[in-house]
Motif scaffolding. Structure first.
Motif, PDB file in Angstrom:
ATOM      1  N   TRP A 168       1.080  -5.941  -0.326  1.00  0.00           N
ATOM      2  CA  TRP A 168       1.132  -7.196  -1.072  1.00  0.00           C
ATOM      3  C   TRP A 168       0.889  -8.389  -0.153  1.00  0.00           C
ATOM      4  CZ3 TRP A 168       0.464  -8.566  -5.790  1.00  0.00           C
ATOM      5  CH2 TRP A 168       0.788  -9.854  -6.183  1.00  0.00           C
ATOM      6  N   GLN A 169       1.409  -8.327   1.087  1.00  0.00           N
ATOM      7  CA  GLN A 169       1.163  -9.418   2.019  1.00  0.00           C
ATOM      8  C   GLN A 169      -0.313  -9.498   2.387  1.00  0.00           C
ATOM      9  OE1 GLN A 169       3.761  -8.636   5.287  1.00  0.00           O
ATOM     10  NE2 GLN A 169       5.574  -9.481   4.277  1.00  0.00           N
ATOM     11  N   GLN A 170      -0.958  -8.356   2.466  1.00  0.00           N
ATOM     12  CA  GLN A 170      -2.359  -8.347   2.859  1.00  0.00           C
ATOM     13  C   GLN A 170      -3.284  -8.747   1.704  1.00  0.00           C
ATOM     14  OE1 GLN A 170      -3.635  -7.821   5.954  1.00  0.00           O
ATOM     15  NE2 GLN A 170      -1.514  -7.801   6.647  1.00  0.00           N
ATOM     16  N   TYR A 171      -3.028  -8.213   0.515  1.00  0.00           N
ATOM     17  CA  TYR A 171      -3.989  -8.357  -0.581  1.00  0.00           C
ATOM     18  C   TYR A 171      -3.431  -9.085  -1.797  1.00  0.00           C
ATOM     19  CZ  TYR A 171      -6.202  -4.798   2.252  1.00  0.00           C
ATOM     20  OH  TYR A 171      -6.746  -4.116   3.289  1.00  0.00           O
ATOM     21  N   GLY A 172      -2.206  -9.557  -1.744  1.00  0.00           N
ATOM     22  CA  GLY A 172      -1.583 -10.178  -2.915  1.00  0.00           C
ATOM     23  C   GLY A 172      -2.289 -11.435  -3.372  1.00  0.00           C
ATOM     24  N   LEU A 173      -2.691 -12.290  -2.433  1.00  0.00           N
ATOM     25  CA  LEU A 173      -3.357 -13.533  -2.794  1.00  0.00           C
ATOM     26  C   LEU A 173      -4.714 -13.260  -3.448  1.00  0.00           C
ATOM     27  CD1 LEU A 173      -2.895 -16.562  -2.641  1.00  0.00           C
ATOM     28  CD2 LEU A 173      -4.092 -16.572  -0.464  1.00  0.00           C
ATOM     29  N   ALA A 174      -5.435 -12.277  -2.922  1.00  0.00           N
ATOM     30  CA  ALA A 174      -6.742 -11.940  -3.502  1.00  0.00           C
ATOM     31  C   ALA A 174      -6.562 -11.383  -4.920  1.00  0.00           C
ATOM     32  CB  ALA A 174      -7.459 -10.924  -2.625  1.00  0.00           C
ATOM     33  N   VAL A 175      -5.574 -10.519  -5.103  1.00  0.00           N
ATOM     34  CA  VAL A 175      -5.328  -9.958  -6.435  1.00  0.00           C
ATOM     35  C   VAL A 175      -4.939 -11.058  -7.411  1.00  0.00           C
ATOM     36  CG1 VAL A 175      -3.754  -8.460  -7.730  1.00  0.00           C
ATOM     37  CG2 VAL A 175      -4.750  -7.664  -5.594  1.00  0.00           C
ATOM     38  N   MET A 176      -4.094 -11.984  -6.985  1.00  0.00           N
ATOM     39  CA  MET A 176      -3.691 -13.080  -7.862  1.00  0.00           C
ATOM     40  C   MET A 176      -4.884 -13.975  -8.195  1.00  0.00           C
ATOM     41  SD  MET A 176      -0.617 -12.623  -8.689  1.00  0.00           S
ATOM     42  CE  MET A 176      -0.178 -14.169  -9.415  1.00  0.00           C
ATOM     43  N   GLY A 177      -5.762 -14.190  -7.248  1.00  0.00           N
ATOM     44  CA  GLY A 177      -6.958 -14.988  -7.522  1.00  0.00           C
ATOM     45  C   GLY A 177      -7.861 -14.321  -8.533  1.00  0.00           C
ATOM     46  N   ILE A 178      -8.044 -13.007  -8.394  1.00  0.00           N
ATOM     47  CA  ILE A 178      -8.882 -12.271  -9.347  1.00  0.00           C
ATOM     48  C   ILE A 178      -8.264 -12.317 -10.742  1.00  0.00           C
ATOM     49  CG2 ILE A 178      -9.696  -9.962  -9.951  1.00  0.00           C
ATOM     50  CD1 ILE A 178     -10.015  -9.480  -6.908  1.00  0.00           C
ATOM     51  N   THR A 192      15.766  10.922  -0.752  1.00  0.00           N
ATOM     52  CA  THR A 192      14.881  10.267  -1.716  1.00  0.00           C
ATOM     53  C   THR A 192      14.922   8.758  -1.533  1.00  0.00           C
ATOM     54  OG1 THR A 192      15.306  12.045  -3.281  1.00  0.00           O
ATOM     55  CG2 THR A 192      14.349  10.036  -4.167  1.00  0.00           C
ATOM     56  N   LEU A 193      16.102   8.206  -1.299  1.00  0.00           N
ATOM     57  CA  LEU A 193      16.208   6.772  -1.058  1.00  0.00           C
ATOM     58  C   LEU A 193      15.470   6.366   0.211  1.00  0.00           C
ATOM     59  CD1 LEU A 193      19.869   5.862  -2.034  1.00  0.00           C
ATOM     60  CD2 LEU A 193      17.771   5.336  -3.254  1.00  0.00           C
ATOM     61  N   ALA A 194      15.508   7.212   1.233  1.00  0.00           N
ATOM     62  CA  ALA A 194      14.780   6.912   2.471  1.00  0.00           C
ATOM     63  C   ALA A 194      13.277   6.884   2.204  1.00  0.00           C
ATOM     64  CB  ALA A 194      15.123   7.932   3.534  1.00  0.00           C
ATOM     65  N   ILE A 195      12.788   7.843   1.405  1.00  0.00           N
ATOM     66  CA  ILE A 195      11.359   7.864   1.065  1.00  0.00           C
ATOM     67  C   ILE A 195      11.000   6.620   0.259  1.00  0.00           C
ATOM     68  CG2 ILE A 195       9.635   9.078  -0.322  1.00  0.00           C
ATOM     69  CD1 ILE A 195      11.040  11.686   0.518  1.00  0.00           C
ATOM     70  N   LEU A 196      11.864   6.261  -0.719  1.00  0.00           N
ATOM     71  CA  LEU A 196      11.581   5.082  -1.529  1.00  0.00           C
ATOM     72  C   LEU A 196      11.616   3.804  -0.697  1.00  0.00           C
ATOM     73  CD1 LEU A 196      13.525   5.885  -4.810  1.00  0.00           C
ATOM     74  CD2 LEU A 196      11.063   5.967  -4.419  1.00  0.00           C
ATOM     75  N   SER A 197      12.496   3.752   0.297  1.00  0.00           N
ATOM     76  CA  SER A 197      12.515   2.556   1.142  1.00  0.00           C
ATOM     77  C   SER A 197      11.232   2.464   1.961  1.00  0.00           C
ATOM     78  CB  SER A 197      13.737   2.556   2.042  1.00  0.00           C
ATOM     79  OG  SER A 197      13.647   3.588   2.997  1.00  0.00           O
ATOM     80  N   ASN A 198      10.692   3.618   2.393  1.00  0.00           N
ATOM     81  CA  ASN A 198       9.409   3.595   3.108  1.00  0.00           C
ATOM     82  C   ASN A 198       8.286   3.156   2.184  1.00  0.00           C
ATOM     83  OD1 ASN A 198      10.549   4.386   5.510  1.00  0.00           O
ATOM     84  ND2 ASN A 198      10.241   6.569   5.123  1.00  0.00           N
ATOM     85  N   LEU A 199       8.328   3.609   0.926  1.00  0.00           N
ATOM     86  CA  LEU A 199       7.317   3.167  -0.033  1.00  0.00           C
ATOM     87  C   LEU A 199       7.422   1.659  -0.283  1.00  0.00           C
ATOM     88  CD1 LEU A 199       7.350   6.039  -2.670  1.00  0.00           C
ATOM     89  CD2 LEU A 199       5.553   5.486  -1.035  1.00  0.00           C
ATOM     90  N   LYS A 200       8.633   1.158  -0.327  1.00  0.00           N
ATOM     91  CA  LYS A 200       8.831  -0.273  -0.532  1.00  0.00           C
ATOM     92  C   LYS A 200       8.252  -1.059   0.640  1.00  0.00           C
ATOM     93  CE  LYS A 200      12.398  -3.741  -0.934  1.00  0.00           C
ATOM     94  NZ  LYS A 200      13.778  -4.050  -0.660  1.00  0.00           N
ATOM     95  N   ILE A 201       8.460  -0.590   1.853  1.00  0.00           N
ATOM     96  CA  ILE A 201       7.906  -1.274   3.027  1.00  0.00           C
ATOM     97  C   ILE A 201       6.380  -1.263   2.963  1.00  0.00           C
ATOM     98  CG2 ILE A 201       7.667  -1.108   5.534  1.00  0.00           C
ATOM     99  CD1 ILE A 201      10.581  -0.103   5.582  1.00  0.00           C
ATOM    100  N   GLY A 202       5.801  -0.127   2.559  1.00  0.00           N
ATOM    101  CA  GLY A 202       4.346  -0.060   2.421  1.00  0.00           C
ATOM    102  C   GLY A 202       3.831  -0.991   1.336  1.00  0.00           C
TER     103      GLY A 202
END
Length: 159
Positions: free
Chosen positions: A126-136, A111-121
């Motif tokens: 967030w790196q791709q769309y975080g700035l746009a979301v914060m702007g909105i 379960t921790l391995a799955i959660l670490s993969n979710l965290k990476i995703g």
């Protein structure tokens, strides 16, 4: 002759002559002003000294502990690892409850391995769309505030 002049000069410098009271009182007043301007808190200095002493003791203990664990692992690591592995295998072979707990532990690690993969995703998104979301979100908060301000002034204006 030169030696005699030097002796006379040194005698004149180191003679005990009384100091005039006015410069002495002025000097004492300046010293007292400096002391009163920045008083020394001896209790705080004592506390700092105690904290430094205990911090040094803690860090030296931590250093000795880490060094000893490193040396134990360096010299006895394979032997201890094999003994621990044998002990765990013996426990899980002889006690069914521990085998059940080990299976639950494996599930927890998966379960921790799955959660670490979710965290990476999540970090990638967030790196791709975080700035746009914060702007909105910033624009929404800004315009909601302006709209509320306009509505409150029109309601107050109609009263």
């Amino acid at each position: 002759m030169v030696m005699k002049e030097m002796d006379d000069l040194l005698k004149s410098v180191f003679q005990d002559k009384p100091i005039a009271q006015e410069p002495l009182q002025g000097m004492q007043a300046r010293i007292m002003e400096q002391i009163l301007a920045a008083p020394v808190d001896f209790q705080a200095k004592r506390l700092v000294r105690q904290r430094r002493k205990w911090g040094t003791i803690f860090l030296s203990g931590l250093f000795v502990l880490s060094l000893s664990l490193f040396l134990i692992n360096w010299f006895l690591g394979p032997w201890l690892g094999g003994g621990l592995n044998t002990f765990v295998l013996w426990l899980t072979a002889n006690i069914p409850m521990l085998a059940w707990l080990q299976n639950r532990w494996d599930w927890f690690l998966d379960t921790l391995a799955i959660l670490s993969n979710l965290k990476i995703g999540y970090q990638f998104l967030w790196q791709q769309y975080g700035l746009a979301v914060m702007g909105i979100l910033f624009s929404w908060v800004l315009f909601e505030g302006i709209r509320d301000k306009l509505n409150s002034t029109t309601i107050d204006g109609n009263s």
